[in-house]
Write an enzyme that holds these catalytic residues in place. Sequence first.
Site, PDB file in Angstrom:
ATOM      1  N   ASP A   1       1.114   5.549   0.488  1.00  0.00           N
ATOM      2  CA  ASP A   1       0.298   6.754   1.010  1.00  0.00           C
ATOM      3  C   ASP A   1      -0.394   7.540   0.023  1.00  0.00           C
ATOM      4  OD1 ASP A   1       0.849   5.530   3.475  1.00  0.00           O
ATOM      5  OD2 ASP A   1       2.849   6.654   3.658  1.00  0.00           O
TER       6      ASP A   1
ATOM      7  N   ARG B   1      10.085   7.575   3.633  1.00  0.00           N
ATOM      8  CA  ARG B   1      10.412   8.982   3.728  1.00  0.00           C
ATOM      9  C   ARG B   1      10.986   9.420   4.890  1.00  0.00           C
ATOM     10  NH1 ARG B   1       4.273  10.454   3.288  1.00  0.00           N
ATOM     11  NH2 ARG B   1       4.839  12.532   3.716  1.00  0.00           N
TER      12      ARG B   1
ATOM     13  N   ARG C   1       0.980  -1.046  -0.134  1.00  0.00           N
ATOM     14  CA  ARG C   1       0.042   0.053   0.031  1.00  0.00           C
ATOM     15  C   ARG C   1       0.727   1.144  -0.055  1.00  0.00           C
ATOM     16  NH1 ARG C   1      -3.764  -1.316   4.962  1.00  0.00           N
ATOM     17  NH2 ARG C   1      -1.830  -1.837   5.777  1.00  0.00           N
TER      18      ARG C   1
ATOM     19  N   TYR D   1      11.758   1.096  -3.890  1.00  0.00           N
ATOM     20  CA  TYR D   1      11.202   2.465  -3.727  1.00  0.00           C
ATOM     21  C   TYR D   1      12.291   3.346  -4.507  1.00  0.00           C
ATOM     22  CZ  TYR D   1       7.021   1.691  -1.020  1.00  0.00           C
ATOM     23  OH  TYR D   1       5.789   1.430  -0.548  1.00  0.00           O
TER      24      TYR D   1
END
Length: 270
Positions: free
Chosen positions: A57, A202, A55, A115
Amino acid sequence: MRYALAVEYDGGEFRGWQRLTASGTRDDQSSVQSTLENALSRLANAQVDTICAGRTDAGVHAQCQVVHFDSDAARDPRSWVLGTTANLPPAVCVRWCQPMPEDFHARFSARARRYRYRLVNRMVRPALNRQTLSWERRPLDADAMHRAAQALLGENDFNAFRSVQCQSPHGFRNLHSIRVVREGEQVYVDVQANAFLHHMVRNIVGSLLVIGRGDQPESWMAELLAGKDRTVAGPTAPPDGLVFVSPLYPAHWNLPAEVTLPEALSSPSR
């Protein structure tokens, strides 16, 4: 029949991947999941539910998000790709579709996720590609950021880099690789792990930026990891620069190369 589907999306158009309304309703078009399920259901002439590999954000993008779904509709992979994309808004498309065995699971069959965080490092904000780039005006030492990031490799407790909303029962993850490189005005942070905590990438990037600006030494990253205290780490980097590149699966699933894990990393891990 079970299918695996590769989805590309601009997360700036949505509140995140996860459907915000109860299963069985398709009125919510603010999430990627509900938007995709609505398009698939139209093509199948029946309700279709999806499960994704990871998932994302609000504001986070995906280059190759993998989902699986089940359907009795008589459609070939090409029809699922073109027909579904025709019913999607411009911010989402289906890249490929492949029939799968019934025991394939988009989330639990994956052994790794990748990522990339992208930012422009210059005095003025970007105009081109600004939807998928973050921005840092102060000069960054990308080499120092890369060296500091190597302290995170391996299986560790990443509590210092997860949000207070994280629902995982523990903070342990296995970080396979992390690389920080500069190409002209752009700086990239590429990360691969078995899985990620909420806001983990992040939060790591936010701390690396502190080091890149020269406000903390390279050794600070190892100190944060050992301290396991989110309150003393760097701020959470903005979501717009983050792209979910893809999950990675063992070779026996016979999925496209971009989502297939090298054999050396194919064994299950926590």
